[in-house]
Design a protein around this motif. Structure first.
Motif, PDB file in Angstrom:
ATOM      1  N   VAL B  32       0.879  -1.257   0.023  1.00 31.02           N
ATOM      2  CA  VAL B  32       0.072   0.018  -0.131  1.00 31.02           C
ATOM      3  C   VAL B  32       0.770   1.189   0.009  1.00 31.02           C
ATOM      4  N   VAL B  33       1.768   1.245   0.928  1.00 26.77           N
ATOM      5  CA  VAL B  33       2.435   2.563   0.937  1.00 26.77           C
ATOM      6  C   VAL B  33       3.560   2.709  -0.243  1.00 26.77           C
ATOM      7  N   LYS B  34       3.871   1.607  -0.981  1.00 25.76           N
ATOM      8  CA  LYS B  34       4.780   1.791  -2.077  1.00 25.76           C
ATOM      9  C   LYS B  34       4.016   1.929  -3.485  1.00 25.76           C
ATOM     10  N   LYS B  35       2.742   1.775  -3.117  1.00 32.06           N
ATOM     11  CA  LYS B  35       1.599   1.811  -4.357  1.00 32.06           C
ATOM     12  C   LYS B  35       1.993   0.828  -5.493  1.00 32.06           C
ATOM     13  N   ILE B  36       2.211  -0.352  -4.951  1.00 34.57           N
ATOM     14  CA  ILE B  36       2.745  -1.281  -5.874  1.00 34.57           C
ATOM     15  C   ILE B  36       1.281  -2.763  -5.861  1.00 34.57           C
TER      16      ILE B  36
END
Lengths: 249, 271
Positions: B32-36
């Motif tokens: 989620v935080v790395k948007k992958i």
């Protein structure tokens, strides 16, 4: 004594567009170089070449006498548009500590020395009281100060700043430039800036970049350099004798 | 309700829910935080090829899945980082390619492929004790690696450019993260199946982001949310006699939507 930065005949192009053309540059220990030039003139690209983030099509890059990929961890870098992830769950304190990674190494936690360094750096940019804030809760200028702190905490031999004063308010800007003046006693600094008045006051040497680099290893640029760089006559503001960028003409 | 715990399959199912939530909580936060999210969806679907391979070789599909999902993670990472193809396009192509390989393998396998639906949509009740051992080992591996490289992962996810300047081998760390995602997918596959995995990977992490701004706490909270919702979904599916994987996802999505609406309403009141 090895040069801090040594560029020889650097060419960079994106597709068909040549961004840097035959750039040579030598930066010596404790130099404070300001780079000015029009938007799209290749200033950020040049900084990334020095850091080894972009490999030039041609030419030799040496940073602290070696391949920049090896030596760049000794460089403090403050990018213009930080490529960071704004919504990342991270505090100011954690961002600054991140700058200590090169000294700590993997598999280890940050120790007292790292915490002291982070504290010191945050104090220098007057952001210590914000240390527990979320990075997304800061204003653009405050965030920039945090990134400056992060670059200082690395104990850099060279500081590379890309438009560092963007979004930083006037009072803070002055303090920031004073901080740079203090830092240059010990380290070399490269600063890209639009703020020509700041450049003229604080830096020791000026280069002008628009695809080609105009640099005379001094603080002076000729009107011809500026004409060639900006492509049109530029109205220069002179700040009285001590701060002239332009040669008397 | 408590008497269902005397069944082995139910005890295994509960343990599975907890083991899956650990991997899912930790790795889901990175996703989620790395948007992958989409590249993770790609790895998940592409690993169907591994399930097919397992059937074809006549081994436990989980053992076909592990190398195949790792392989697709590496290919996807390398293609998106090194080639000129956009990450989006590379993901889309490999996503379908893996599934196509799986379908051909299953077609080539003589006879009927038993519990194929389990791998597509999950069935937590089919988890065997030997599956649990595999899951436990994978969980341990994921926890150890994340603990060891916590700083590097954090720097890489927050700011790749700065991370590489400071000396983090960004590409290697990115590939390692994708491999951890691949292993997490292996862990989750029996819970919700290839097709629903991405919801399980993202929802607990997104929900936890509302409550904390600290990466580590976000992980703890996601593990809790994941375990809580899986067990709730599992119980509901038992009571109503409906598929467990889909029920878990629906419970999670339901809570998420209610949370989202509540959040929107209370914000308006304050404004």
């Amino acid at each position: 004594m090895t040069e801090v930065v040594e560029l020889q005949d650097i060419w960079v192009s994106y597709g068909d567009v040549t961004v840097l053309e035959a750039v040579d540059l030598i930066i010596q220990d404790k130099d404070f170089l300001g780079i000015i030039g029009p938007n799209g003139g290749g200033k950020s690209t040049l900084l990334k070449v020095i850091l080894g983030l972009i490999t030039p099509d041609r030419g030799i890059v040496k940073l602290l006498g070696d391949n920049p990929v090896k030596t760049r961890k000794h460089v403090g870098y403050v990018p213009q548009y930080a490529s960071f992830n704004l919504n990342f769950p991270i505090s100011v304190w954690e961002v600054v500590l991140m700058g200590r990674m090169n000294t700590v190494g993997s598999l280890r936690r940050y120790g007292k020395k790292d915490h002291d360094a982070a504290q010191e750096a945050l104090k220098k940019v007057k952001m210590l009281e914000y240390k527990d804030r979320q990075i997304s809760e800061l204003s653009g200028g405050q965030r920039q100060r945090v990134f400056i702190a992060r670059s200082l905490v690395t104990d850099p031999k060279l500081l590379i700043l890309d438009e560092p004063a963007t979004g930083v308010d006037f009072v803070m800007q002055k303090e920031f430039y004073e901080l740079l003046r203090e830092l240059k006693q010990h380290i070399s600094i490269i600063m890209v800036s639009h703020d020509i008045s700041a450049i003229s006051v604080y830096v020791d040497k000026v280069a002008c970049l628009n695809r080609k680099l105009h640099y005379h290893n001094s603080k002076e640029l000729s009107p011809e350099d500026l004409d060639a760089s900006y492509g049109c006559p530029v109205e220069m503001l002179a700040h009285g004798m001590p701060h002239r960028v332009l040669k008397l003409h | 309700m408590i008497e269902i715990l005397q069944y082995d399959f139910m005890r295994n199912a509960l343990l599975t829910a907890i083991l899956a939530s650990i991997a899912c909580g930790i790795i889901g936060v990175y996703v989620v935080v790395k948007k992958i999210v989409s590249i993770s969806g790609g790895i998940s679907h592409a690993s169907f090829g591994g399930v097919g391979l397992g059937y074809f070789l006549g081994i436990n599909p989980l053992y076909g899945l592990i190398p195949f999902s790792l392989f697709s993670a590496l290919v996807m990472g390398l293609v998106s980082k090194r080639s000129k193809m956009s990450e989006d396009t590379a993901t889309g192509i490999l996503w379908s390619l893996g599934m196509a390989i799986g379908i051909i393998f299953i077609n080539l396998t003589p006879g009927y492929a038993p519990d194929l639906m389990t791998y597509l949509f999950g069935n937590i009740l089919t988890v065997s004790t030997s599956d649990l051992h595999v899951m436990l080992a994978l969980d341990a591996l994921i926890v150890v690696i994340v603990y060891a490289f916590y700083k590097e992962f954090m720097a890489m996810c927050f700011d790749e450019e700065f991370a590489s300047v400071i000396g983090v081998a960004v590409e290697r760390m990115y590939l390692l993260l994708l491999c951890l995602i691949a292993l997490t997918i292996v862990l989750l596959i029996k819970v919700v199946g290839i097709i629903l995995i991405i919801a399980l990977l993202t929802m607990p992490a997104t929900l936890s982001a509302h409550y904390t701004h600290n990466l580590r706490n976000m992980m703890y909270l996601s593990i809790f949310f994941g375990a809580f919702f899986s067990i709730m979904g599992l119980s509901l599916s038992y009571l109503l006699d409906i598929p467990s994987g889909a029920t878990i996802i629906l419970v999670m999505a339901g809570v998420y939507i209610i949370h989202f609406i509540y959040d929107g309403l209370t914000k308006k009141v304050h404004a």
